[in-house]
Design an enzyme around this catalytic site. Structure first.
Site, PDB file in Angstrom:
ATOM      1  N   GLY A   1       0.662   2.849   3.497  1.00 41.93           N
ATOM      2  CA  GLY A   1       0.294   3.532   4.721  1.00 41.93           C
ATOM      3  C   GLY A   1      -0.761   2.729   5.465  1.00 41.93           C
ATOM      4  O   GLY A   1      -1.422   1.857   4.895  1.00 41.93           O
ATOM      5  N   CYS A   2      -0.926   3.027   6.745  1.00 40.68           N
ATOM      6  CA  CYS A   2      -1.879   2.267   7.558  1.00 40.68           C
ATOM      7  C   CYS A   2      -3.324   2.536   7.138  1.00 40.68           C
ATOM      8  O   CYS A   2      -4.093   1.599   6.893  1.00 40.68           O
ATOM      9  CB  CYS A   2      -1.667   2.559   9.037  1.00 40.68           C
ATOM     10  SG  CYS A   2      -1.584   4.317   9.466  1.00 40.68           S
TER      11      CYS A   2
END
Length: 315
Positions: A114-115
């Site tokens: 995920g970012c």
């Protein structure tokens, strides 16, 4: 030449990956007829024609796509949250630890990070591995992201000509403390308990800042801002896409402000260390659609196919 299929090419991440791959001459990009993109038979056929598949789908659709992959030699990168902490899947952050790149290279199934976790893990994990930070520590994390991270529906809301005035202000969310990224943040940073995570969506398209505040007195042993910075600098000394910025970098900021968008259109993650004799702030800056999503998927694809890791990526 390896054949690559992006399942979910029409989404934000899929489109960004496609843009990075469309002109590559070292792979063959398999593309689905737009009119057939929801046809399960056509998807199944293309999934099994590929040497490597990149899934840019919601979690349940990603799980369904995995069940359609029939050949055991097909490699898979999943950009959803479905498999980031699942057994049998390798976490796709090559810089997370010194053995991670080799694990990705030999993996069949890789979960794209995920970012937010990308910035968080890159800041915290080295300090735990190098015994600077106790894994039992209670950690908080605050983060700002461009609105593109929320997908097409929210992008449309933010870009509507008559958008509401309150969209011009930063908006904290996930205040129930159940953000879907928290499990991978805890697991991949090697923490014993979940971090207290507060994300905020901002009125710019892309760009991200992830911040972890700490008290120097909470660290193991005797440490200063300089020794913490040196730990990160040594850990990432040979990395192409993770750059530990010099101490006192804030003196170079325009007006003293850190710009969340300065790494946009790159696969770079910049790490900063700020502080004084008592407190310290660790900060990561990245493009949430680059190193936080599509750029990371391309980097993992390159590693899995034995191609130069930086192919098609901007530093």
């Amino acid at each position: 030449m390896a054949k690559v299929f992006i399942d979910g090419q029409e989404g934000t991440t899929g489109l960004q990956i496609h843009d990075r791959l469309k002109d590559r001459t070292d792979i063959e990009l398999i593309e689905i007829d737009p009119e057939l993109r929801k046809d399960p038979n056509e998807r199944r056929k293309l999934l099994n024609m590929a040497d490597l598949v990149i899934l840019c789908l919601p979690d349940e659709a990603a799980r369904e796509a995995i069940s359609m992959v029939e050949k055991s030699n097909i490699k898979v990168i999943d950009a959803s949250t479905a498999h980031r902490t699942s057994p049998g899947w390798v976490y796709g952050l090559p810089e997370a630890t010194h053995s991670q790149r080799e694990a990705i290279k030999h993996a069949r199934f890789v979960a794209n990070p995920g970012c937010y976790p990308t910035g968080f893990v890159l800041l915290v994990r080295p300090l735990i591995e190098k015994v600077v930070l106790d894994p039992a520590s209670k950690i908080s994390c605050n983060a700002l992201s461009g609105y593109s991270g929320a997908g097409k529906k929210l992008i449309a809301v933010y870009e509507a000509p008559d958008r509401a005035a309150d969209l011009l202000a930063p908006r904290p969310y996930a205040l129930s403390l159940k953000h879907k990224h928290v499990p991978e943040m805890r697991a991949m940073a090697l923490l014993h308990s979940a971090p207290l995570f507060t994300p905020t969506v901002c009125p710019f398209y892309k760009g991200m800042v992830v911040t972890v505040p700490l008290f120097l007195s909470s660290l193991k042993g005797t440490h200063t801002v300089s020794t913490v910075h040196d730990t990160l600098k040594k850990f990432y000394a040979n990395e192409t896409f993770v750059k530990v910025m010099p101490l006192d970098s804030d003196k170079e900021f325009e007006g003293g402000f850190l710009n969340p968008t300065s790494c946009n259109d790159t696969n770079r993650c910049e790490l900063f260390v700020f502080g004084n004799n008592e407190q310290i702030i660790l900060t990561a800056r990245l493009d949430n659609l680059g190193k936080g999503a599509s750029g990371a998927a391309v980097q993992n694809m390159n590693i899995m196919l034995g191609l130069p890791e930086d192919s098609g990526l901007s530093i």
